[in-house]
Design a protein around this motif. Sequence first.
Motif, PDB file in Angstrom:
ATOM      1  N   ILE A  38       7.335   0.036  14.693  1.00  0.00           N
ATOM      2  CA  ILE A  38       8.158   1.239  14.793  1.00  0.00           C
ATOM      3  C   ILE A  38       7.281   2.332  15.406  1.00  0.00           C
ATOM      4  N   GLN A  39       7.730   2.867  16.527  1.00  0.00           N
ATOM      5  CA  GLN A  39       6.950   3.894  17.210  1.00  0.00           C
ATOM      6  C   GLN A  39       7.873   4.809  18.002  1.00  0.00           C
ATOM      7  N   PRO A  40       7.901   6.096  17.678  1.00  0.00           N
ATOM      8  CA  PRO A  40       7.289   6.740  16.533  1.00  0.00           C
ATOM      9  C   PRO A  40       8.155   6.587  15.283  1.00  0.00           C
ATOM     10  N   SER A  41       7.535   6.590  14.136  1.00  0.00           N
ATOM     11  CA  SER A  41       8.294   6.434  12.895  1.00  0.00           C
ATOM     12  C   SER A  41       8.951   7.755  12.492  1.00  0.00           C
ATOM     13  N   GLU A  42      10.065   7.640  11.762  1.00  0.00           N
ATOM     14  CA  GLU A  42      10.804   8.800  11.262  1.00  0.00           C
ATOM     15  C   GLU A  42      11.097   8.584   9.774  1.00  0.00           C
ATOM     16  N   PRO A  43      11.328   9.678   9.040  1.00  0.00           N
ATOM     17  CA  PRO A  43      11.610   9.536   7.595  1.00  0.00           C
ATOM     18  C   PRO A  43      12.779   8.601   7.305  1.00  0.00           C
ATOM     19  N   ARG A  44      13.789   8.572   8.169  1.00  0.00           N
ATOM     20  CA  ARG A  44      14.944   7.709   7.925  1.00  0.00           C
ATOM     21  C   ARG A  44      14.621   6.219   8.084  1.00  0.00           C
ATOM     22  N   ASP A  45      13.428   5.894   8.551  1.00  0.00           N
ATOM     23  CA  ASP A  45      13.007   4.499   8.639  1.00  0.00           C
ATOM     24  C   ASP A  45      12.475   3.993   7.295  1.00  0.00           C
ATOM     25  N   SER A  46      12.345   4.870   6.338  1.00  0.00           N
ATOM     26  CA  SER A  46      11.852   4.468   5.012  1.00  0.00           C
ATOM     27  C   SER A  46      12.798   3.438   4.410  1.00  0.00           C
ATOM     28  N   ALA A  47      12.250   2.300   4.038  1.00  0.00           N
ATOM     29  CA  ALA A  47      13.053   1.180   3.559  1.00  0.00           C
ATOM     30  C   ALA A  47      12.100   0.062   3.148  1.00  0.00           C
ATOM     31  N   VAL A  48      12.677  -1.019   2.627  1.00  0.00           N
ATOM     32  CA  VAL A  48      11.894  -2.244   2.420  1.00  0.00           C
ATOM     33  C   VAL A  48      12.263  -3.205   3.548  1.00  0.00           C
ATOM     34  N   TYR A  49      11.258  -3.710   4.224  1.00  0.00           N
ATOM     35  CA  TYR A  49      11.461  -4.607   5.354  1.00  0.00           C
ATOM     36  C   TYR A  49      11.080  -6.023   4.924  1.00  0.00           C
ATOM     37  N   PHE A  50      12.023  -6.941   5.088  1.00  0.00           N
ATOM     38  CA  PHE A  50      11.807  -8.331   4.694  1.00  0.00           C
ATOM     39  C   PHE A  50      11.753  -9.226   5.920  1.00  0.00           C
ATOM     40  N   CYS A  51      10.883 -10.198   5.842  1.00  0.00           N
ATOM     41  CA  CYS A  51      10.812 -11.260   6.826  1.00  0.00           C
ATOM     42  C   CYS A  51      11.274 -12.543   6.141  1.00  0.00           C
ATOM     43  N   ALA A  52      12.002 -13.379   6.861  1.00  0.00           N
ATOM     44  CA  ALA A  52      12.459 -14.653   6.323  1.00  0.00           C
ATOM     45  C   ALA A  52      12.275 -15.731   7.381  1.00  0.00           C
ATOM     46  N   SER A  53      12.133 -16.971   6.941  1.00  0.00           N
ATOM     47  CA  SER A  53      12.047 -18.068   7.893  1.00  0.00           C
ATOM     48  C   SER A  53      12.897 -19.239   7.412  1.00  0.00           C
ATOM     49  N   SER A  54      13.256 -20.106   8.343  1.00  0.00           N
ATOM     50  CA  SER A  54      14.007 -21.307   7.988  1.00  0.00           C
ATOM     51  C   SER A  54      13.670 -22.412   8.984  1.00  0.00           C
ATOM     52  N   LEU A  55      14.114 -23.621   8.630  1.00  0.00           N
ATOM     53  CA  LEU A  55      13.855 -24.769   9.502  1.00  0.00           C
ATOM     54  C   LEU A  55      14.658 -24.687  10.787  1.00  0.00           C
ATOM     55  N   GLY A  56      15.695 -23.858  10.786  1.00  0.00           N
ATOM     56  CA  GLY A  56      16.466 -23.701  12.003  1.00  0.00           C
ATOM     57  C   GLY A  56      17.457 -24.815  12.242  1.00  0.00           C
ATOM     58  N   GLN A  57      17.640 -25.678  11.251  1.00  0.00           N
ATOM     59  CA  GLN A  57      18.640 -26.729  11.372  1.00  0.00           C
ATOM     60  C   GLN A  57      19.920 -26.275  10.693  1.00  0.00           C
ATOM     61  N   ASP A  58      20.991 -27.041  10.924  1.00  0.00           N
ATOM     62  CA  ASP A  58      22.247 -26.701  10.278  1.00  0.00           C
ATOM     63  C   ASP A  58      22.060 -26.520   8.783  1.00  0.00           C
ATOM     64  N   ASN A  59      22.495 -25.396   8.292  1.00  0.00           N
ATOM     65  CA  ASN A  59      22.522 -25.116   6.865  1.00  0.00           C
ATOM     66  C   ASN A  59      21.156 -25.045   6.207  1.00  0.00           C
ATOM     67  N   SER A  60      20.119 -24.871   6.974  1.00  0.00           N
ATOM     68  CA  SER A  60      18.807 -24.657   6.357  1.00  0.00           C
ATOM     69  C   SER A  60      18.797 -23.287   5.697  1.00  0.00           C
ATOM     70  N   PRO A  61      18.424 -23.210   4.434  1.00  0.00           N
ATOM     71  CA  PRO A  61      18.385 -21.886   3.796  1.00  0.00           C
ATOM     72  C   PRO A  61      17.259 -21.023   4.347  1.00  0.00           C
ATOM     73  N   LEU A  62      17.441 -19.729   4.250  1.00  0.00           N
ATOM     74  CA  LEU A  62      16.389 -18.789   4.609  1.00  0.00           C
ATOM     75  C   LEU A  62      15.491 -18.570   3.396  1.00  0.00           C
ATOM     76  N   HIS A  63      14.199 -18.479   3.649  1.00  0.00           N
ATOM     77  CA  HIS A  63      13.221 -18.196   2.606  1.00  0.00           C
ATOM     78  C   HIS A  63      12.573 -16.853   2.942  1.00  0.00           C
ATOM     79  N   PHE A  64      12.645 -15.937   1.987  1.00  0.00           N
ATOM     80  CA  PHE A  64      12.207 -14.565   2.222  1.00  0.00           C
ATOM     81  C   PHE A  64      10.811 -14.312   1.668  1.00  0.00           C
ATOM     82  N   GLY A  65      10.099 -13.396   2.340  1.00  0.00           N
ATOM     83  CA  GLY A  65       8.874 -12.864   1.779  1.00  0.00           C
ATOM     84  C   GLY A  65       9.199 -11.766   0.777  1.00  0.00           C
TER      85      GLY A  65
END
Lengths: 114, 113
Positions: free
Chosen positions: A79-106
């Motif tokens: 984020i550049q430049p950052s602003e106060p309204r960007d305050s939040a929790v940011y999550f990353c998730a990954s999956s196998l990318g196959q049909d119906n693979s669940p997402l796993h979050f950090g």
Amino acid sequence: DAGVIQSPRHEVTEMGQEVTLRCKPISGHNSLFWYRQTMMRGLELLIYFNNNVPIDDSGMPEDRFSAKMPNASFSTLKIQPSEPRDSAVYFCASSLGQDNSPLHFGNGTRLTVT
Amino acid sequence: DAKTTQPTSMDCAEGRAANLPCNHSTISGNEYVYWYRQIHSQGPQYIIHGLKNNETNEMASLIITEDRKSSTLILPHATLRDTAVYYCIVRPPGGGSNYKLTFGKGTLLTVNP
């Protein structure tokens, strides 16, 4: 086994500064997602990568936000430049990318922009 | 994506079964029902998913009605650690943008001692 790893866990910065959030997906997963969570808007998808290629970035709020995935084991959200309204929790998730693979979050990065 | 409707909050006594309902009356024939939960200060955690048949894993059971317009997530013996927001999500199969999950507001389940 290690799950999705995000860093830092907390980030406090001043308005106008550049912020970089980092994510290491689960080994072998080929899809990666960045989400943002706020009290007002809940969990929102920002961008989705498949095989390191951005597929859907329609959720990226504006040009101040950018995401990259230079290889299968690393992604950044900047984020550049950052602003106060960007305050939040940011999550990353990954999956196998196959049909119906669940997402796993950090466990997220809590960003506070003052 | 089909919308889901969940109660805002529910309470459950520790050791009892927690039954969390979800309505998804506009679900399409090939859309799956997913359940996630989010414990305070943690990322969402995958619980279970299903299409038509009931499903069970080590965490929970998922009961889907025959017309697929609603489902129930069952935690057979709730513990205090199960206190969380539970999200019911309908997701199309396949790749591309269908991989994304769209979260609603979920149900806050509070397990009481």
